[in-house]
Write a protein that holds these residues in place. Structure first.
Motif, PDB file in Angstrom:
ATOM      1  N   PHE A   1       0.801  -1.218   0.000  1.00  0.00           N
ATOM      2  CA  PHE A   1       0.000   0.000   0.000  1.00  0.00           C
ATOM      3  C   PHE A   1       0.836   1.270   0.000  1.00  0.00           C
ATOM      4  N   LEU A   2       2.132   1.155   0.189  1.00  0.00           N
ATOM      5  CA  LEU A   2       2.977   2.294  -0.156  1.00  0.00           C
ATOM      6  C   LEU A   2       2.914   2.522  -1.668  1.00  0.00           C
ATOM      7  N   GLY A   3       2.946   1.415  -2.412  1.00  0.00           N
ATOM      8  CA  GLY A   3       2.761   1.528  -3.862  1.00  0.00           C
ATOM      9  C   GLY A   3       1.381   2.024  -4.219  1.00  0.00           C
ATOM     10  N   ALA A   4       0.382   1.516  -3.507  1.00  0.00           N
ATOM     11  CA  ALA A   4      -0.989   1.954  -3.756  1.00  0.00           C
ATOM     12  C   ALA A   4      -1.168   3.438  -3.463  1.00  0.00           C
ATOM     13  N   ALA A   5      -0.458   3.947  -2.464  1.00  0.00           N
ATOM     14  CA  ALA A   5      -0.554   5.369  -2.124  1.00  0.00           C
ATOM     15  C   ALA A   5       0.119   6.241  -3.176  1.00  0.00           C
TER      16      ALA A   5
END
Length: 436
Positions: free
Chosen positions: A388-392
């Motif tokens: 979810f770092l990527g998703a963010a």
């Protein structure tokens, strides 16, 4: 179900029959988790579906909308770390109930927002409150299924998100057109309250006798000891950061989740602005890739289970769908940047999303294969944190690219395809069958 479990010598015939009947509830729990996943992802999808409507009402640029779309993901990523520990510490029943109640409340409260700042705060709160859902689901799976059974139920649970993604565009668009975006938020939030109440009524942990039937007496005793340990001490998720597997699982999830969230946050807008479809047409067309995603999640779980039955190790059986799915997704997404034909572009996007979802259930199952029993939710949460770092970043970077290029999506697809390959390489070469 494992043969060892069915023939456990400590169970007499009468008790064995009763236990076999009693563990059928685990599939009811899986079904309820699927429903919870649908509602969970409908909450997330509300802003994406209302993207252009809210942009017009608040006068937002693509960069500002990108920031707003990312407002869910970065607090969700960070909150996964304590959420995993809390699920290991307090169990899935309480943590999931609290999460469902709070995320539903946050969705309904966001409907009252009248400024960018309040919308942003509402999405941040939604991200924090939704963080325990998948870690709680993983914990339920670890408690109710043996290792050689887990890939399918984990994948089935993860179809909930894909079902939501498929039905969200037409369903939420219909709500948007009939009751406005605020009414849409309130309706979806109310569904979560219902899910919370049903979960509190139905869920229970397996008894020791049921665990003996599912996993064998030794495994059941180990699980009981791990539960007792986690009840009295910290689950020790910080120790997981001293293991190399943890970092490469985070990196791999980052690459895969990035592209998935480009789909989830910008696909409706792409179809409207780049392909010229109306809002109502976009609602139906957006569902096509997400319908393919349902099949992708199930395919990954079935493939992983078949590989285990053929004698592959658990970790290798997870990595094949993860790596293969990510590579196929990259091969489908990269050409979209240069395709002029709208039907071909939608076909490639659908194939890409199918392939990007093949790893989904296996990512979570991999965490339960590598982690100790009392750290399953913690490792799953840490991996999800990386994802979810990527998703963010995905919606923010996409918004910035669109503002810089005049709403040209070419670089958007190139970046997404490249990061899918990064994810595949990370899992293939650096995640090993060890806890070190």
């Amino acid at each position: 179900m494992a043969q060892q479990s069915l023939t456990s010598p400590s169970l007499d015939s009468a008790d064995g029959l009763a236990a076999r009947k009693s563990i059928r509830i685990r599939w009811v729990l899986v079904a309820l988790l699927v429903i919870g996943g649908v509602v969970n992802y409908l909450d997330r999808a509300t802003l994406s579906v209302a993207n252009t409507t809210i942009t017009d009402e608040f006068g937002l640029s693509a960069t500002e909308m990108g920031l707003l779309l990312a407002a869910f993901s970065w607090p969700y990523a960070i909150a996964n770390l304590p959420a995993g520990y809390l699920v290991d510490r307090f169990g899935p029943k309480r943590m999931y109930a609290w999460a469902a109640g709070l995320w539903s409340l946050m969705t309904m409260v966001t409907a009252a927002a009248h400024s960018f700042g309040l919308l942003y705060a509402g999405r941040v709160a939604l991200g924090i409150t939704e963080s325990p859902f998948f870690t709680a689901s993983l914990k339920v799976n670890e408690r109710w299924f043996a290792k050689n059974e887990r890939a399918l139920p984990v994948s089935i649970v993860n179809t909930g998100s894909q079902i939501a993604n498929a039905i969200a565009p037409p369903l939420l668009t219909a709500l948007l057109l009939t009751s406005g975006w605020r009414g849409m938020f309130v309706t979806v939030g109310a569904l979560g309250i219902v899910v919370m109440l049903v979960w509190l009524r139905i869920y229970r942990d397996p008894t020791l006798r049921e665990q003996a039937l599912i996993k064998g007496e030794e495994a059941a005793q180990a699980a009981a000891e791990a539960r007792a340990t986690s009840a009295g001490q910290q689950a020790g998720w910080g120790a997981l950061f001293r293991q190399r597997n943890t970092y490469f699982m985070m990196l791999g999830a980052f690459g895969i989740f990035y592209t998935v969230w480009v789909y989830l946050t910008w696909l409706p807008s792409y179809l409207e602005t780049s392909r010229g479809f109306s809002l109502s047409q976009t609602g139906w067309l957006s569902s096509l890739p997400y319908l393919c995603g349902i099949l992708g999640v199930l395919f990954g779980g079935l493939l992983s289970g078949r590989l285990i039955r053929r004698g592959f190790s658990a970790v290798s059986s997870r990595k094949v769908p993860i790596v293969g799915g990510a590579v196929l997704a990259a091969a489908a997404v990269l050409p979209v940047a240069y395709v002029e034909s709208t039907p071909l572009a939608i076909a490639l996007l659908s194939l890409g999303y199918f392939a990007a979802q093949v790893p989904t259930g296996c990512l979570w199952t991999l965490a339960s294969d590598i982690a100790e029993p009392h750290q399953v939710a913690s490792l799953g949460a840490i991996q999800n944190f990386g994802g979810f770092l990527g998703a963010a970043l995905a919606p923010m970077v996409t918004g910035a690219i669109l503002d810089a290029t005049g709403n040209n999506y070419t670089l958007v697809f190139l970046v997404g395809g490249a990061l899918l390959l990064v994810g595949a390489l990370s899992y293939q070469f650096f995640v090993k069958e060890r806890r070190a």
